[in-house]
Write a protein that holds these residues in place. Sequence first.
Motif, mmCIF file in Angstrom:
data_model
loop_
_atom_site.group_PDB
_atom_site.id
_atom_site.type_symbol
_atom_site.label_atom_id
_atom_site.label_comp_id
_atom_site.label_asym_id
_atom_site.label_seq_id
_atom_site.Cartn_x
_atom_site.Cartn_y
_atom_site.Cartn_z
ATOM 1 N N LEU A 185 2.694 2.309 -3.007
ATOM 2 C CA LEU A 185 1.631 2.180 -4.558
ATOM 3 C C LEU A 185 1.502 4.055 -3.482
ATOM 4 N N TYR A 242 -6.471 0.322 -4.931
ATOM 5 C CA TYR A 242 -4.972 -0.319 -4.892
ATOM 6 C C TYR A 242 -5.247 -2.298 -4.530
ATOM 7 N N PHE A 300 1.332 -0.935 0.055
ATOM 8 C CA PHE A 300 0.266 -0.035 0.276
ATOM 9 C C PHE A 300 0.787 1.295 -0.084
#
Length: 180
Positions: free
Chosen positions: A12, A70, A9
Motif C-alpha cells: 500500500l 491501511y 502494508f
Amino acid sequence: MKGIVFTEFLNLVESKFGLEMVDKIINKSNLESQGAYTAVGTYEFSEMLQLLQHLSESTGVSIDDLLMVYAEHFFKVLVDSYPGIISAYKDPIEMLSSIENHIHVEVKKIYPDAELPTFQIIEKSGELLVMVYKSSRAMYYFGLGLMNKTFEHFNSSAEIQLEKIKEDGTEVKFIIQKIS
Ligand code: HEM
C-alpha cells in the motif's frame, strides 16, 4: 505480527507514495528482518511501529489515520484471501459481534502464532453494538477501519464512536450504531 500485515502494508505504501518511500522508511528503521517479509512469517510488532512512525514523519499523516487507511486496504485482502469466513455473514453487526468467537478463532487455526486483540461484547441489538477492544498493540484505529469496511461490504453504514478506557489505547470502547 504476521508477515501478511507487513507485506500488504508495504504494498500500500508503494502504491500511494512510491517505491522510494518504501526504501526510505525501511532504511530509517532498525529492523531485525531487514525489511524482507514473507506473508507466512512472523515478525516483531515493534518493526510495524517503526515503519508507521517513519511513514508518519515523512508524510505528515498521523499514525491513527495511516492505520485506518491501511485497515481499509487490509479488509479487501481479507475478503479475497478468506472468502469462506466472511460469506458466513449477512449482516455487519452479526459479523462484528462474531470476531471474538468465530472469525479470529478461525484465524488462530490458520496462524497459531497470530497476535490478536479481544473484543468483549457489552450490548448488542439489531442496530447497536457496544464492545470493548483490548490489545497490548493499541491498534484500535486499525479496528475502526475494518469496521467501516465491514458496513460498506454489506451496503450498510454506521456511526462509530470510540471511548478510550485506558489512556494508552490498550482498552477502547466502541459504540457502533447502524444507520442504514
Ligand atoms: C489482526 C485476520 C476480521 C480486528 C488480524 C491479523 C489477522 C487477522 C491475520 C494479524 C494478526 C497478527 O499479525 O499476528 C482477520 C480475518 C478477518 C478479520 C481473516 C475476517 C475474515 C477483523 C475485523 C476486525 C478485526 C472485522 C474489526 C474490528 C483486528 C485488529 C487486529 C487484527 C484490531 C490488530 C491486532 C491487534 O489489535 O492486536 N486479524 N481479521 N479483524 N484484527 Fe482481524
